[in-house]
Design a protein around this motif. Structure first.
Motif, PDB file in Angstrom:
ATOM      1  N   PHE A 189      41.120 -70.137  92.047  1.00 55.83           N
ATOM      2  CA  PHE A 189      39.796 -70.125  92.662  1.00 55.83           C
ATOM      3  C   PHE A 189      38.820 -69.684  91.576  1.00 55.83           C
ATOM      4  O   PHE A 189      38.988 -68.615  90.979  1.00 55.83           O
ATOM      5  CB  PHE A 189      39.774 -69.138  93.837  1.00 55.83           C
ATOM      6  CG  PHE A 189      38.574 -69.268  94.734  1.00 55.83           C
ATOM      7  CD1 PHE A 189      38.706 -69.773  96.017  1.00 55.83           C
ATOM      8  CD2 PHE A 189      37.307 -68.882  94.307  1.00 55.83           C
ATOM      9  CE1 PHE A 189      37.599 -69.890  96.851  1.00 55.83           C
ATOM     10  CE2 PHE A 189      36.204 -68.999  95.120  1.00 55.83           C
ATOM     11  CZ  PHE A 189      36.347 -69.508  96.406  1.00 55.83           C
ATOM     12  N   MET A 190      37.790 -70.517  91.293  1.00 57.76           N
ATOM     13  CA  MET A 190      36.897 -70.259  90.167  1.00 57.76           C
ATOM     14  C   MET A 190      35.435 -70.366  90.584  1.00 57.76           C
ATOM     15  O   MET A 190      35.092 -71.099  91.522  1.00 57.76           O
ATOM     16  CB  MET A 190      37.177 -71.235  89.022  1.00 57.76           C
ATOM     17  CG  MET A 190      38.626 -71.244  88.548  1.00 57.76           C
ATOM     18  SD  MET A 190      38.910 -72.293  87.081  1.00 57.76           S
ATOM     19  CE  MET A 190      38.282 -71.211  85.769  1.00 57.76           C
ATOM     20  N   THR A 191      34.576 -69.627  89.880  1.00 57.30           N
ATOM     21  CA  THR A 191      33.140 -69.666  90.136  1.00 57.30           C
ATOM     22  C   THR A 191      32.384 -69.716  88.811  1.00 57.30           C
ATOM     23  O   THR A 191      32.933 -69.375  87.757  1.00 57.30           O
ATOM     24  CB  THR A 191      32.659 -68.431  90.923  1.00 57.30           C
ATOM     25  OG1 THR A 191      32.752 -67.272  90.078  1.00 57.30           O
ATOM     26  CG2 THR A 191      33.490 -68.204  92.175  1.00 57.30           C
ATOM     27  N   THR A 192      31.112 -70.119  88.886  1.00 57.04           N
ATOM     28  CA  THR A 192      30.254 -70.086  87.704  1.00 57.04           C
ATOM     29  C   THR A 192      28.794 -70.064  88.117  1.00 57.04           C
ATOM     30  O   THR A 192      28.452 -70.410  89.259  1.00 57.04           O
ATOM     31  CB  THR A 192      30.515 -71.314  86.798  1.00 57.04           C
ATOM     32  OG1 THR A 192      29.948 -71.083  85.514  1.00 57.04           O
ATOM     33  CG2 THR A 192      29.930 -72.581  87.390  1.00 57.04           C
ATOM     34  N   ASP A 193      27.932 -69.678  87.182  1.00 56.19           N
ATOM     35  CA  ASP A 193      26.488 -69.797  87.350  1.00 56.19           C
ATOM     36  C   ASP A 193      26.101 -71.180  86.833  1.00 56.19           C
ATOM     37  O   ASP A 193      26.117 -71.440  85.635  1.00 56.19           O
ATOM     38  CB  ASP A 193      25.766 -68.707  86.554  1.00 56.19           C
ATOM     39  CG  ASP A 193      24.254 -68.745  86.726  1.00 56.19           C
ATOM     40  OD1 ASP A 193      23.721 -69.766  87.229  1.00 56.19           O
ATOM     41  OD2 ASP A 193      23.590 -67.752  86.349  1.00 56.19           O
ATOM     42  N   LEU A 194      25.759 -72.070  87.745  1.00 53.69           N
ATOM     43  CA  LEU A 194      25.485 -73.454  87.370  1.00 53.69           C
ATOM     44  C   LEU A 194      24.245 -73.596  86.500  1.00 53.69           C
ATOM     45  O   LEU A 194      24.128 -74.562  85.742  1.00 53.69           O
ATOM     46  CB  LEU A 194      25.336 -74.311  88.631  1.00 53.69           C
ATOM     47  CG  LEU A 194      26.602 -74.520  89.449  1.00 53.69           C
ATOM     48  CD1 LEU A 194      26.263 -75.205  90.770  1.00 53.69           C
ATOM     49  CD2 LEU A 194      27.626 -75.343  88.687  1.00 53.69           C
ATOM     50  N   THR A 195      23.327 -72.659  86.606  1.00 51.80           N
ATOM     51  CA  THR A 195      22.097 -72.764  85.805  1.00 51.80           C
ATOM     52  C   THR A 195      22.377 -72.558  84.318  1.00 51.80           C
ATOM     53  O   THR A 195      21.541 -72.897  83.480  1.00 51.80           O
ATOM     54  CB  THR A 195      21.037 -71.760  86.270  1.00 51.80           C
ATOM     55  OG1 THR A 195      21.498 -70.422  86.027  1.00 51.80           O
ATOM     56  CG2 THR A 195      20.748 -71.924  87.760  1.00 51.80           C
ATOM     57  N   GLU A 196      23.553 -72.013  83.995  1.00 53.37           N
ATOM     58  CA  GLU A 196      23.927 -71.801  82.593  1.00 53.37           C
ATOM     59  C   GLU A 196      25.055 -72.730  82.155  1.00 53.37           C
ATOM     60  O   GLU A 196      25.658 -72.530  81.099  1.00 53.37           O
ATOM     61  CB  GLU A 196      24.336 -70.341  82.381  1.00 53.37           C
ATOM     62  CG  GLU A 196      23.213 -69.347  82.680  1.00 53.37           C
ATOM     63  CD  GLU A 196      23.627 -67.906  82.462  1.00 53.37           C
ATOM     64  OE1 GLU A 196      24.827 -67.683  82.152  1.00 53.37           O
ATOM     65  OE2 GLU A 196      22.780 -67.014  82.591  1.00 53.37           O
ATOM     66  N   HIS A 197      25.323 -73.745  82.952  1.00 56.40           N
ATOM     67  CA  HIS A 197      26.445 -74.643  82.648  1.00 56.40           C
ATOM     68  C   HIS A 197      26.148 -75.454  81.391  1.00 56.40           C
ATOM     69  O   HIS A 197      25.041 -75.975  81.217  1.00 56.40           O
ATOM     70  CB  HIS A 197      26.681 -75.592  83.824  1.00 56.40           C
ATOM     71  CG  HIS A 197      28.060 -76.156  83.869  1.00 56.40           C
ATOM     72  ND1 HIS A 197      28.466 -77.198  83.056  1.00 56.40           N
ATOM     73  CD2 HIS A 197      29.142 -75.834  84.625  1.00 56.40           C
ATOM     74  CE1 HIS A 197      29.735 -77.481  83.318  1.00 56.40           C
ATOM     75  NE2 HIS A 197      30.166 -76.680  84.265  1.00 56.40           N
ATOM     76  N   PRO A 198      27.116 -75.584  80.479  1.00 55.65           N
ATOM     77  CA  PRO A 198      26.903 -76.385  79.267  1.00 55.65           C
ATOM     78  C   PRO A 198      26.585 -77.842  79.600  1.00 55.65           C
ATOM     79  O   PRO A 198      27.058 -78.378  80.605  1.00 55.65           O
ATOM     80  CB  PRO A 198      28.245 -76.277  78.526  1.00 55.65           C
ATOM     81  CG  PRO A 198      28.907 -75.072  79.091  1.00 55.65           C
ATOM     82  CD  PRO A 198      28.458 -74.972  80.506  1.00 55.65           C
ATOM     83  N   ARG A 199      25.774 -78.468  78.735  1.00 52.09           N
ATOM     84  CA  ARG A 199      25.408 -79.872  78.905  1.00 52.09           C
ATOM     85  C   ARG A 199      26.232 -80.738  77.954  1.00 52.09           C
ATOM     86  O   ARG A 199      26.296 -80.448  76.752  1.00 52.09           O
ATOM     87  CB  ARG A 199      23.916 -80.076  78.625  1.00 52.09           C
ATOM     88  CG  ARG A 199      22.986 -79.334  79.569  1.00 52.09           C
ATOM     89  CD  ARG A 199      22.958 -80.002  80.934  1.00 52.09           C
ATOM     90  NE  ARG A 199      21.983 -79.389  81.809  1.00 52.09           N
ATOM     91  CZ  ARG A 199      20.718 -79.772  81.911  1.00 52.09           C
ATOM     92  NH1 ARG A 199      20.248 -80.738  81.146  1.00 52.09           N
ATOM     93  NH2 ARG A 199      19.898 -79.172  82.769  1.00 52.09           N
ATOM     94  N   HIS A 200      26.822 -81.784  78.493  1.00 52.32           N
ATOM     95  CA  HIS A 200      27.593 -82.722  77.674  1.00 52.32           C
ATOM     96  C   HIS A 200      27.333 -84.133  78.186  1.00 52.32           C
ATOM     97  O   HIS A 200      27.487 -84.407  79.376  1.00 52.32           O
ATOM     98  CB  HIS A 200      29.093 -82.428  77.741  1.00 52.32           C
ATOM     99  CG  HIS A 200      29.484 -81.106  77.166  1.00 52.32           C
ATOM    100  ND1 HIS A 200      29.656 -80.901  75.808  1.00 52.32           N
ATOM    101  CD2 HIS A 200      29.734 -79.904  77.763  1.00 52.32           C
ATOM    102  CE1 HIS A 200      29.993 -79.632  75.600  1.00 52.32           C
ATOM    103  NE2 HIS A 200      30.043 -79.008  76.764  1.00 52.32           N
ATOM    104  N   GLU A 201      26.966 -85.015  77.282  1.00 50.40           N
ATOM    105  CA  GLU A 201      26.782 -86.416  77.627  1.00 50.40           C
ATOM    106  C   GLU A 201      28.093 -87.166  77.362  1.00 50.40           C
ATOM    107  O   GLU A 201      28.854 -86.811  76.456  1.00 50.40           O
ATOM    108  CB  GLU A 201      25.666 -87.036  76.787  1.00 50.40           C
ATOM    109  CG  GLU A 201      24.294 -86.440  77.041  1.00 50.40           C
ATOM    110  CD  GLU A 201      23.808 -86.736  78.448  1.00 50.40           C
ATOM    111  OE1 GLU A 201      24.124 -87.827  78.969  1.00 50.40           O
ATOM    112  OE2 GLU A 201      23.113 -85.875  79.022  1.00 50.40           O
ATOM    113  N   PRO A 202      28.370 -88.211  78.157  1.00 53.08           N
ATOM    114  CA  PRO A 202      29.576 -89.003  77.865  1.00 53.08           C
ATOM    115  C   PRO A 202      29.434 -89.723  76.531  1.00 53.08           C
ATOM    116  O   PRO A 202      28.370 -90.265  76.205  1.00 53.08           O
ATOM    117  CB  PRO A 202      29.627 -90.000  79.033  1.00 53.08           C
ATOM    118  CG  PRO A 202      28.229 -90.065  79.561  1.00 53.08           C
ATOM    119  CD  PRO A 202      27.635 -88.713  79.326  1.00 53.08           C
ATOM    120  N   ALA A 203      30.488 -89.697  75.756  1.00 59.25           N
ATOM    121  CA  ALA A 203      30.470 -90.370  74.455  1.00 59.25           C
ATOM    122  C   ALA A 203      30.450 -91.886  74.653  1.00 59.25           C
ATOM    123  O   ALA A 203      30.998 -92.411  75.624  1.00 59.25           O
ATOM    124  CB  ALA A 203      31.686 -89.961  73.647  1.00 59.25           C
ATOM    125  N   ALA A 204      29.808 -92.581  73.725  1.00 60.23           N
ATOM    126  CA  ALA A 204      29.832 -94.042  73.758  1.00 60.23           C
ATOM    127  C   ALA A 204      31.287 -94.504  73.630  1.00 60.23           C
ATOM    128  O   ALA A 204      32.083 -93.864  72.937  1.00 60.23           O
ATOM    129  CB  ALA A 204      28.986 -94.593  72.621  1.00 60.23           C
TER     130      ALA A 204
END
Length: 227
Positions: free
Chosen positions: A104-119
Motif C-alpha cells: 500500500f503506497m502513497t505520494t504527494d502528487l503535486t511533487e510527482h516527477p515529470r517524464h515524457e514518453p520517449a520517441a
C-alpha cells in the motif's frame, strides 16, 4: 506507527471502486471490521477488505471465517504492518494465500516527477468523469502501456498500470505514472494512493511513492449451495 489507519484504506477503496465502475463498498458486520465489494469477476466474485487487522486481530479472524464460509468465490485483502501474523490467521481459517508481498503506497502528487514518453511512443489521455485513462502507443498503433486513475476529493487512486512485455525497460512506466499524476492534479487531487504488485514497487519507489503497509491477499473456496 503500529498500524495502517482504517481511514486511509477506506479512501483507497472509495477510489478503487470508482476506477473499476463497481458499486459502492458495503460495510461488513460487526461494524468496522471491513468493507465488501461486489467485483463480479470470474474467480473473484466478491472481495472483502480488512480495516483494522493490526489493532484487532479478532476482527481479522472473523472476516477470514466469513470468507471461508462464503458461497461465492471471495477474496480477502489485508493491509498490514504485521504480515506474518496476518498470514497465520488466514492459514488457520483455511484460506489460500494468493499474494504475500504487495504494498500500500502513497505520494504527494503535486511533487510527482515529470517524464515524457520517449520517441516513437505517443500518449493518449482520455478523461471520463472522475476517471482518466492513459495509453501509450507504439508506431504500429498497438497499446504498449496503459493505466487509469480515479479522483475522489483530494485523493487519486491509480489502478491497472500495465506495460506490455515487448515494450518494457523503455521508461514507459515512468511516463505513464507522470501522465496519470498530471491529470489527477489538474482535477484537484493532491494525494496519490495505490496498491503495488511486487513488479511495480521499484518503479513507484523511484518516483517518490512511500510504502505505508504490506498487503496480503487470500481467497476462500466457494461452498456450493445445497439443493
Amino acid at each position: 506507527m503500529t498500524k495502517i489507519e482504517s481511514g486511509l484504506i477506506r479512501r483507497w477503496l472509495d477510489g478503487w471502486t470508482v476506477a473499476r465502475s463497481l458499486p459502492e463498498a458495503e460495510q461488513v458486520e460487526p461494524a468496522g471490521d471491513g468493507l465488501l465489494s461486489k467485483c463480479a469477476q470470474p474467480g473473484r466474485e466478491v472481495e472483502v477488505f480488512a480495516l483494522r487487522a493490526d489493532e484487532d486481530p479478532d476482527s481479522l479472524a472473523r472476516l477470514a471465517a466469513a470468507v471461508a464460509a462464503a458461497r461465492e468465490i471471495t477474496w480477502l485483502t489485508v493491509p498490514t504492518l504485521h504480515p506474518g501474523t496476518v498470514e497465520a490467521v488466514v492459514d488457520a481459517a483455511g484460506l489460500e494465500v494468493l499474494h504475500r508481498s504487495e504494498w500500500f503506497m502513497t505520494t504527494d502528487l503535486t511533487e510527482h516527477p515529470r517524464h515524457e514518453p520517449a520517441a516513437p511512443y505517443e500518449r493518449e489521455v482520455r478523461t471520463e468523469g472522475p476517471v482518466t485513462l492513459v495509453s501509450l502507443h507504439a508506431p504500429s498503433g498497438e497499446v504498449a502501456a496503459r493505466g487509469s486513475i480515479a479522483v475522489v476529493g483530494d485523493d487519486a487512486i491509480a489502478d491497472r498500470i500495465e506495460t506490455d512485455a515487448a515494450h518494457r525497460r523503455r521508461g514507459l512506466g515512468r511516463a505513464m505514472m507522470s501522465a496519470l499524476a498530471e491529470a489527477a492534479v489538474s482535477q484537484g487531487a493532491r494525494t496519490g494512493l495505490l496498491i503495488a504488485s511486487e513488479e511495480g514497487q521499484r518503479l513507484y519507489s523511484s518516483l517518490g511513492w512511500h510504502h505505508k503497509a504490506d498487503v496480503l491477499i487470500a481467497r476462500g473456496p466457494a461452498i456450493p449451495a445445497i439443493g
